[in-house]
Design a protein around this motif. Structure first.
Motif, mmCIF file in Angstrom:
data_model
loop_
_atom_site.group_PDB
_atom_site.id
_atom_site.type_symbol
_atom_site.label_atom_id
_atom_site.label_comp_id
_atom_site.label_asym_id
_atom_site.label_seq_id
_atom_site.Cartn_x
_atom_site.Cartn_y
_atom_site.Cartn_z
ATOM 1 N N CYS A 172 23.694 70.415 27.999
ATOM 2 C CA CYS A 172 22.739 71.036 28.929
ATOM 3 C C CYS A 172 23.454 71.855 29.998
ATOM 4 N N TYR A 173 24.511 71.280 30.568
ATOM 5 C CA TYR A 173 25.235 71.958 31.639
ATOM 6 C C TYR A 173 26.743 71.946 31.429
ATOM 7 N N GLY A 174 27.218 71.403 30.333
ATOM 8 C CA GLY A 174 28.653 71.336 30.096
ATOM 9 C C GLY A 174 28.950 70.496 28.872
ATOM 10 N N ASN A 175 30.208 70.100 28.727
ATOM 11 C CA ASN A 175 30.629 69.355 27.545
ATOM 12 C C ASN A 175 30.308 67.874 27.614
ATOM 13 N N THR A 176 29.851 67.395 28.759
ATOM 14 C CA THR A 176 29.470 65.988 28.886
ATOM 15 C C THR A 176 28.014 65.911 29.331
ATOM 16 N N PRO A 177 27.407 64.734 29.266
ATOM 17 C CA PRO A 177 25.989 64.615 29.634
ATOM 18 C C PRO A 177 25.747 64.470 31.129
ATOM 19 N N PHE A 178 26.789 64.515 31.962
ATOM 20 C CA PHE A 178 26.647 64.072 33.338
ATOM 21 C C PHE A 178 26.829 65.193 34.354
#
Length: 553
Positions: free
Chosen positions: A274-280
């Motif tokens: 959504c905003y990068g390579n991780t969900p956070f």
């Protein structure tokens, strides 16, 4: 507003400015409720607060001499009323506070503790002492609670829906790490990361992608029994993949039920990309910014705020089992239809079961290097499995200066676990000595040095007062404090549930209008330049709506 000017009647009165209370306040004010939001503290966010290093040291000193006097306001009671005394001290909910400093000069010895002075080197080769830390103290923003925001979690959804996201900026967490066999490694999360990884064989990569693809699919899991660790072994994934999935993707313990573990895995995967390579995501300047954002929204829509304002008691109408008013520390009677209180407001002798039975162990470290050296702007999360039988698994979040939570040349490390051994120091010290250099370390290797550390226990909001709601007056609601989970799902769910009880027929946190869309009295509503096409607004693509969350690269 000055305390002497407080009106005597509101629709909703809230005590405490934690995340749940602040969301309820914003939601109520947004739909036209008259809101009074009080806090006995000098700062916003209550147990969710962020402090500069200097402010945190002051806060620790002030906690050593709490004052909470019970005053007699019986003269303000009306017929049929009885007081329910409230507590203004939160010393019981945060305890076992211990502070250690390993970076100090001889002149700091009296202030910092008994260890011998040992100047340590920060990133970039600069010698770091306790005096340097204090000088740079305003650059630190140290959270009492360590959490991350799932990119498609309830908090992010609410920030976007309500337009509260405009009040803050966010940074994506860049790395999910794992700790195994004494080494820290990066976990491949996305498809590209999996196939670029050199630590997995081609067979392992294919097995991992096949398993993750099956987790994304919605399917009946009622027949899945037993623990997640056993389920992963049955999938013949191998020890390496089982460790990644259990501790770094599902982020659960080995005894977690299979259905819960797969649900956590699915949530992790849905938030990827959504905003990068991780969900956070992580809010710039710390988690304490989020409650303040909702407080700001409440104030914009007419909410009244007053810090440093003690409360004495609620007045209970025994016949109706409803509270009619609140008496503050100055003796003013403030009537309201609903009262929302933070956990810990009630004296134990008043409502003995309205308290948490579990606690969280927290540790905050200031270090001079990252646990996995790389780009200096990295933000990392890692779950450290139990190092020994009887020790808890520990979640670690490492923040770099790019998050505006620590000074250049340092890193801020948050440790969190369920308390098992009695104090945070006992629970977390084995992890600290295993992964960092301290004054007690025999050999100074390439591990990061601990410059300063802070341990404490706090009540686990996951074991809070929700189950005791039937023992409260019908118009009094208690908000649980922070829990040990990584996300904010429980706090947002509870805030919405309380809002539904107060105004059941209203939308929860509807979007606030943009300043350019507001029509003032002097504007002509018939002027096409001042008219919004609501149909086009409602049909705005979801991709554009998500852009309202400002995420720094």
């Amino acid at each position: 507003m000055a305390a002497e000017d407080l009106p005597s009647e509101f629709d909703v009165v809230l005590v405490g400015t934690g995340l749940t209370e602040s969301v309820v306040a914003a939601a109520c004010a947004r739909v036209g409720q008259r809101v009074l939001h009080l806090d006995t503290r000098t700062y916003y966010a209550s147990k969710w607060a962020s402090f500069t290093l200097n402010a945190l040291l002051t806060w620790i000193d002030e906690r050593q001499s709490p004052s909470d006097e019970v005053q007699d306001w019986s003269g303000l009671l009306q017929d049929g009323e009885e007081p329910i005394c409230l507590s203004n001290a939160d010393s019981a909910s945060i305890r076992n506070v211990q502070v250690f400093c390993f970076a100090r000069s001889a002149g700091d010895a009296e202030k910092a503790g008994p260890e011998p002075p040992r100047p340590l080197e920060a990133a970039g080769g600069k010698k770091m002492t306790f005096a340097h830390l204090l000088k740079e103290g305003r650059r630190f923003n140290i959270d009492l609670v360590s959490k991350l925001m799932y990119a498609r979690g309830s908090l992010v959804d609410l920030l976007i829906k309500s337009n509260v996201s405009r009040y803050a900026e966010f940074k994506n967490v860049t790395r999910v790490l794992t700790y195994r066999h004494g080494n820290v490694e990066q976990v491949p999360c996305s498809r590209a990361d999996v196939f670029a990884s050199r630590r997995l064989s081609m067979v392992e990569k294919r097995k991992l992608m096949r398993f993750l693809a099956s987790c994304v699919e919605e399917k009946e899991e009622e027949e899945l029994e037993g623990e997640l660790a056993e389920f992963l072994r049955d999938q013949q994934l191998g020890d390496n993949l089982q460790h990644f999935l259990l501790h770094s993707i599902a982020m659960v313990t080995e005894d977690t039920p299979t259905r819960d573990g797969l649900a956590s895995t699915r949530h992790f995967l849905r938030c990827l990309g959504c905003y990068g390579n991780t969900p956070f995501l992580f809010p710039v300047y710390g988690l304490g910014e989020i409650p303040q954002c909702f407080c700001r929204m409440c104030a914009v829509f007419g909410g009244v705020y007053c810090l440093r304002h003690p409360v004495s008691c609620l007045l209970l109408d025994k016949t109706a089992n409803r509270c009619t008013a609140l008496i503050d520390g100055r003796g003013q009677r403030i009537a309201s239809s609903h009262f929302v209180l933070e956990e810990g407001c009630f004296y134990v002798k008043t409502l003995p079961r309205l308290s948490s039975c579990r606690s969280i162990s927290r540790g905050v470290l200031i270090t001079n290097r990252s646990i996995l050296p790389g780009d200096q702007h990295q933000v990392s999360v890692v779950t450290i499995p139990s190092l020994e039988v009887g020790l808890p698994a520990v979640r670690m979040v490492e923040l770099s200066p790019s998050t505006m939570t620590c000074a250049p040349g340092t890193y801020l490390v948050h440790l969190t676990c369920q308390s098992q051994l009695g104090s945070a120091y006992e629970d977390l010290w084995p992890v600290v000595t295993r992964m960092f250099n301290t004054a007690q370390s025999c050999d100074q290797d390439s591990r990061p040095d601990v410059l300063w550390c802070f341990y404490f226990n706090m009540d686990d909001g996951g074991a809070g007062a929700e189950s005791d709601g039937d023992r409260l007056p019908s118009n009094v609601y208690v908000c649980s404090g922070p829990d040990a989970e990584l996300g904010h799902e429980r706090a947002i769910k509870q805030a919405e549930a309380i809002f539904r009880k107060i105004v059941p027929d209203q939308d929860f946190c509807p979007p606030a209008p943009n300043p350019e869309d507001i029509l003032y009295d002097a504007d002509d509503p018939e002027d096409p330049a001042n008219t919004m096409d609501k149909r086009d607004k409602d049909e705005e693509p979801a991709e554009l709506q998500e852009q309202q969350l400002q995420v720094e690269e």
